[in-house]
Design a protein around this motif. Structure first.
Motif, PDB file in Angstrom:
ATOM      1  N   LYS A 177     -20.389  76.972  70.221  1.00  0.00           N
ATOM      2  CA  LYS A 177     -18.939  77.181  70.283  1.00  0.00           C
ATOM      3  C   LYS A 177     -18.231  76.031  71.002  1.00  0.00           C
TER       4      LYS A 177
ATOM      5  N   SER B 101     -20.904  89.857  70.095  1.00  0.00           N
ATOM      6  CA  SER B 101     -21.873  89.908  71.191  1.00  0.00           C
ATOM      7  C   SER B 101     -21.287  89.424  72.522  1.00  0.00           C
ATOM      8  N   SER B 102     -20.197  88.667  72.481  1.00  0.00           N
ATOM      9  CA  SER B 102     -19.642  88.103  73.722  1.00  0.00           C
ATOM     10  C   SER B 102     -19.366  89.138  74.818  1.00  0.00           C
TER      11      SER B 102
ATOM     12  N   ARG C 115     -26.159  88.628  60.752  1.00  0.00           N
ATOM     13  CA  ARG C 115     -27.237  88.932  61.705  1.00  0.00           C
ATOM     14  C   ARG C 115     -27.213  90.403  62.127  1.00  0.00           C
TER      15      ARG C 115
HETATM   16  N1  LIG Z   1     -14.685  89.650  64.336  1.00  0.00           N
HETATM   17  C1  LIG Z   1     -15.591  89.278  65.361  1.00  0.00           C
HETATM   18  C2  LIG Z   1     -14.794  88.956  66.594  1.00  0.00           C
HETATM   19  O1  LIG Z   1     -14.227  90.147  67.095  1.00  0.00           O
HETATM   20  C3  LIG Z   1     -15.699  88.297  67.609  1.00  0.00           C
HETATM   21  O2  LIG Z   1     -14.982  88.148  68.822  1.00  0.00           O
HETATM   22  C4  LIG Z   1     -16.116  86.960  67.128  1.00  0.00           C
HETATM   23  C5  LIG Z   1     -17.187  86.318  67.993  1.00  0.00           C
HETATM   24  O3  LIG Z   1     -18.393  87.008  67.927  1.00  0.00           O
HETATM   25  P1  LIG Z   1     -19.574  86.816  68.954  1.00  0.00           P
HETATM   26  O4  LIG Z   1     -19.048  87.235  70.275  1.00  0.00           O
HETATM   27  O5  LIG Z   1     -20.691  87.690  68.477  1.00  0.00           O
HETATM   28  O6  LIG Z   1     -19.933  85.378  68.926  1.00  0.00           O
HETATM   29  O7  LIG Z   1     -16.523  86.966  65.769  1.00  0.00           O
HETATM   30  C6  LIG Z   1     -16.573  88.156  64.974  1.00  0.00           C
HETATM   31  O8  LIG Z   1     -16.431  87.748  63.663  1.00  0.00           O
END
Ligand SMILES: N[C@@H]1[C@@H](O)[C@H](O)[C@@H](COP(=O)(O)O)O[C@@H]1O
Length: 326
Positions: A208, A43-44, A172
């Motif tokens: 995070k 999602s970032s 999710r």
């Molecule tokens: N494999 C993906 C990554 O590519 C992603 O950058 C990371 C963070 O995800 P999010 O940005 O949704 O927190 O975790 C996931 O497991």
């Protein structure tokens, strides 16, 4: 390492989108010399993609000569599954801009020989001249792509079994049902990302904040894969205030003050939310340390002449500066 702290996820996304636009436009990509961009999933990058699409629609950027490499892909779900990273990136980004299909690179999680598929990906990255800018999301346990805790810092593109935390986190996207989440994936390695000429890490949210603290304030450690960024020559982390919760106050102040001076020296940048001048407010506080800092800022405001403040090396790090000098 540069740490940019913005108020919230929205501001982080606007900042990074502007940064990516500037980097690509400054590079002036052509068919023969494309801009090679590494892309995260999750999602970032969602809002970043949204802003890049807006820039494209406003005629401020073209992706015609941009080559992309996605960082990971699940193994064993159909390419057109709505949660495959292929579908994800296509739906939220590729199909809205002028990317050429031949320039889009994704790992094939259904390849008959997965090891060979990983080797092909690494060779392709080399063939296009390496990755210019790798955008990276981070998990709460400090993983990026699917480089889970304990990943070798020398790892390259490979098959990876997912950590239980990642399976839970990604459930999710699979209606909360852990059993539906793939248990393995193809992922670029820690070394693959660290070989990019620049790495930009997106970290937002209180969940995070431990990962950010481990990444910045402690040593390089494979249990916090993202800490490998300390060994990168040109690393940029853009985070929001919530993600700084576990950092020492001193660390936050230190990076904020560097950023303030940086903004002062380059003057008006296009990295503000509305292109505003990112000059800190000058108020005299009671603390002697802060007073000294504020006086220093005031002195800079009075006397700064952009020319002469930067070494060649720093200039290389600032596309905006180059632009101003032309
Ligand atoms: N494999 C993906 C990554 O590519 C992603 O950058 C990371 C963070 O995800 P999010 O940005 O949704 O927190 O975790 C996931 O497991």
């Amino acid at each position: 390492m540069r740490l940019v702290i913005r108020n919230d996820c929205d501001e982080v996304s606007v900042w990074i989108a502007h940064y990516v636009k500037e980097r690509i436009n400054q590079y002036k990509p052509t068919e023969a010399r494309p801009f090679v961009l590494g892309l995260p999933s999750g999602s970032s990058p969602l809002l970043i993609f949204k802003h890049l699409i807006e820039f494209y629609k406003a005629g401020e950027i073209s992706f015609k000569h941009v080559v992309t490499f996605n960082m990971d892909e699940y193994i064993g779900i159909p390419k057109n599954h709505k949660e495959s990273y292929y579908t994800y990136t296509n739906t939220i980004f590729f199909k809205h801009v002028d990317m050429q299909k031949k320039n889009i690179n994704l790992l094939n999680g259904n390849a008959s020989n997965l090891e060979a598929e990983c080797r092909r990906y690494e060779r392709k990255i080399i063939r296009v001249g390496g990755i210019e800018l790798f955008l990276c999301g981070v998990g709460p346990d400090g993983h990026f792509a699917f480089n889970e805790p304990g990943s070798s810092l020398k790892s390259r593109t490979r098959v990876k079994t997912l950590a239980y935390e990642s399976i839970v986190a990604n459930s999710r996207f699979f209606s909360g049902d852990i059993s539906k989440v793939p248990k393995a994936a193809l992922t670029v390695g820690v070394a693959t990302v660290m070989e990019a000429r620049e790495v930009c890490i997106i970290i937002t949210g209180a969940h995070k904040s431990v990962a950010l603290a481990k990444c910045i304030e402690e040593g390089v450690n494979h249990m916090w894969a993202i800490s490998a960024i300390q060994m990168h020559a040109k690393a940029l982390i853009v985070c929001d205030e919530d993600a700084t919760l576990e950092l020492h106050v001193k660390t936050v102040k230190y990076f904020k003050s560097i950023e303030q001076v940086h903004q002062l020296l380059i003057g008006k940048t296009n990295l503000g939310l509305q292109g505003e001048l990112l000059v800190p407010e000058v108020t005299i506080s009671k603390s002697p340390h802060e007073k000294g800092h504020q006086l220093f800022i005031r002195h800079l405001l009075d006397s700064v002449s952009v020319e002469g403040y930067f070494t060649e090396d720093e200039e290389d790090h600032s596309p905006i500066l180059k632009k101003r000098r032309r």
